[in-house]
Design a protein around this motif. Structure first.
Motif, PDB file in Angstrom:
ATOM      1  N   GLU A 251     -13.474  37.427  39.892  1.00 51.21           N
ATOM      2  CA  GLU A 251     -14.140  36.132  39.915  1.00 51.21           C
ATOM      3  C   GLU A 251     -13.126  34.994  39.808  1.00 51.21           C
ATOM      4  O   GLU A 251     -13.306  33.941  40.431  1.00 51.21           O
ATOM      5  CB  GLU A 251     -15.160  36.026  38.770  1.00 51.21           C
ATOM      6  N   GLU A 254     -11.514  34.754  43.213  1.00 46.43           N
ATOM      7  CA  GLU A 254     -12.471  34.144  44.142  1.00 46.43           C
ATOM      8  C   GLU A 254     -12.505  32.632  43.980  1.00 46.43           C
ATOM      9  O   GLU A 254     -12.434  31.890  44.970  1.00 46.43           O
ATOM     10  CB  GLU A 254     -13.863  34.717  43.910  1.00 46.43           C
ATOM     11  N   ASN A 255     -12.583  32.150  42.753  1.00 44.82           N
ATOM     12  CA  ASN A 255     -12.635  30.711  42.516  1.00 44.82           C
ATOM     13  C   ASN A 255     -11.341  30.026  42.942  1.00 44.82           C
ATOM     14  O   ASN A 255     -11.360  28.913  43.481  1.00 44.82           O
ATOM     15  CB  ASN A 255     -12.913  30.419  41.038  1.00 44.82           C
ATOM     16  N   ASN A 258     -10.799  28.831  46.674  1.00 42.07           N
ATOM     17  CA  ASN A 258     -11.587  27.709  47.169  1.00 42.07           C
ATOM     18  C   ASN A 258     -10.959  26.401  46.710  1.00 42.07           C
ATOM     19  O   ASN A 258     -11.026  26.046  45.528  1.00 42.07           O
ATOM     20  CB  ASN A 258     -13.029  27.827  46.660  1.00 42.07           C
ATOM     21  N   PRO A 306     -15.184  29.757  49.971  1.00 38.28           N
ATOM     22  CA  PRO A 306     -16.004  29.939  48.771  1.00 38.28           C
ATOM     23  C   PRO A 306     -16.854  31.204  48.854  1.00 38.28           C
ATOM     24  O   PRO A 306     -17.149  31.709  49.935  1.00 38.28           O
ATOM     25  CB  PRO A 306     -16.908  28.689  48.771  1.00 38.28           C
ATOM     26  N   ASN A 307     -17.250  31.709  47.701  1.00 36.30           N
ATOM     27  CA  ASN A 307     -18.205  32.818  47.591  1.00 36.30           C
ATOM     28  C   ASN A 307     -17.764  34.049  48.382  1.00 36.30           C
ATOM     29  O   ASN A 307     -18.538  34.654  49.120  1.00 36.30           O
ATOM     30  CB  ASN A 307     -19.592  32.378  48.058  1.00 36.30           C
ATOM     31  N   GLU A 310     -19.807  37.394  47.719  1.00 31.57           N
ATOM     32  CA  GLU A 310     -21.122  37.390  48.367  1.00 31.57           C
ATOM     33  C   GLU A 310     -21.000  37.554  49.878  1.00 31.57           C
ATOM     34  O   GLU A 310     -21.828  38.214  50.516  1.00 31.57           O
ATOM     35  CB  GLU A 310     -21.846  36.080  48.046  1.00 31.57           C
ATOM     36  N   LYS A 311     -19.958  36.974  50.472  1.00 33.52           N
ATOM     37  CA  LYS A 311     -19.776  37.012  51.919  1.00 33.52           C
ATOM     38  C   LYS A 311     -19.078  38.287  52.394  1.00 33.52           C
ATOM     39  O   LYS A 311     -18.887  38.475  53.608  1.00 33.52           O
ATOM     40  CB  LYS A 311     -18.961  35.800  52.381  1.00 33.52           C
TER      41      LYS A 311
END
Length: 321
Positions: A251, A254-255, A258, A306-307, A310-311
């Protein structure tokens, strides 16, 4: 932001070029030593060499069209990448000075004041030709004192080579000199694409995918861009290879990928993360390659959007002994 997306839609890595265009005028200073080094180190063994020692690119000013292999040495203390931005015919930095600098300068001032929406609104005053820039690949992120090898196919034209990672104070690297005009000539290169050991695909609908296991030792990854879109942070997707520590939290990675996150794309990178290159933002249907010598450990393929989880654009894998 949603009101801006129709304007930016389909134009690839807009933010990166926005940042470099206004600030490049302050960072292009002649350096005789660098020019001498360019002539001596322009191309060895069919490979084009690019070096960063601080906030700079040392490389040839002109390269052939077609397939080119770039050996990038990041000798600095910051994480970097390089991305090739192809300009529309007849447009140069002088056009940027006359037509792009005023609205972009004001927009960036507003963003730096924390007025993000107002800053983006200023970009709506940019000229139409600006959104014809084609983002044509380059290296993925490369950690300090690391190297990468990337092969991409470039059409003839006028390009800017850029890096827009952020410094610890939030300033983009391009404002410190990481933007360089490159001419891709009509002369065709003699380079052929390497043979891949692992084939990666990336798309906005299916994320990052590959088949089979990945072994230790020298590897060649191909990256096929099945499509290309503008994501919520106004950039297109790419593929970056990351070596992870056992304690790295996905996480956090991931952040960090972006830039619109206040702590995103800012150096230093998260603890336990080592970037080993990849293939940067490229057009739909294109293929790029990168080479790496893998040690046993935990790795991830991740995109600068971003995300990513999820993607499906953050995939981990393990290289065993």
């Amino acid at each position: 932001m949603k009101t801006l997306q129709p304007y930016f839609k389909g134009h690839g890595n807009v933010l990166g070029t926005l940042i470099i265009l206004a600030l490049i005028l302050h960072s292009c200073r002649p350096d005789k030593k660098a020019k001498i080094e360019e002539k001596l180190d322009a191309k060895k063994d069919g490979i084009i060499h690019i070096t960063t020692t601080a906030m700079d690119f040392t490389s040839p000013d002109t390269i052939p069209s077609g397939w080119n292999t770039f050996a990038y040495q990041n000798k600095s203390s910051e994480t970097h990448f390089f991305l090739f931005d192809k300009y529309p015919n007849g447009k140069t930095i002088q056009d940027t000075k006359n037509e792009v600098f005023p609205p972009f300068d004001k927009g960036m001032d507003l963003i730096n004041e924390g007025k993000t929406e107002a800053g983006y609104a200023e970009f709506n005053k940019l000229p139409a030709w600006f959104f014809e820039v084609v983002y044509s690949g380059g290296s993925g992120l490369v950690s300090p004192n690391m190297n990468s090898t990337t092969t991409v196919n470039l059409e003839p034209g006028y390009y800017i080579m850029e890096c827009y990672v952020k410094m610890p104070n939030g300033k983009f690297h391009v404002s410190m000199g990481m933007a360089k005009p490159i001419i891709v000539s009509n002369k065709k290169s003699e380079v052929s694409p390497p043979k891949a050991t692992t084939n990666i695909t990336i798309s906005s609908t299916e994320g990052i995918n590959y088949n089979g296991s990945i072994a230790k030792g020298p590897q060649v990854f191909s990256v096929e861009f099945k499509d290309q879109i503008t994501h919520e942070n106004f950039v297109g997707h790419d593929v970056n290879l990351v070596k992870l520590a056992d304690t790295t939290k996905l996480e956090i990675l991931e952040n960090w990928m972006n830039w619109t996150d206040p702590k995103g794309l800012i150096t230093p990178a998260p603890e336990g993360v080592t970037f080993l290159g990849g293939v940067n933002d490229s057009p739909a249907g294109s293929v790029g390659y990168f080479k790496v010598d893998l040690e046993p450990g935990i790795y991830a393929l991740v995109s600068e959007v971003p995300n990513t989880i999820e993607k499906g654009m953050l995939k981990t894998f393990t290289v065993s002994e």
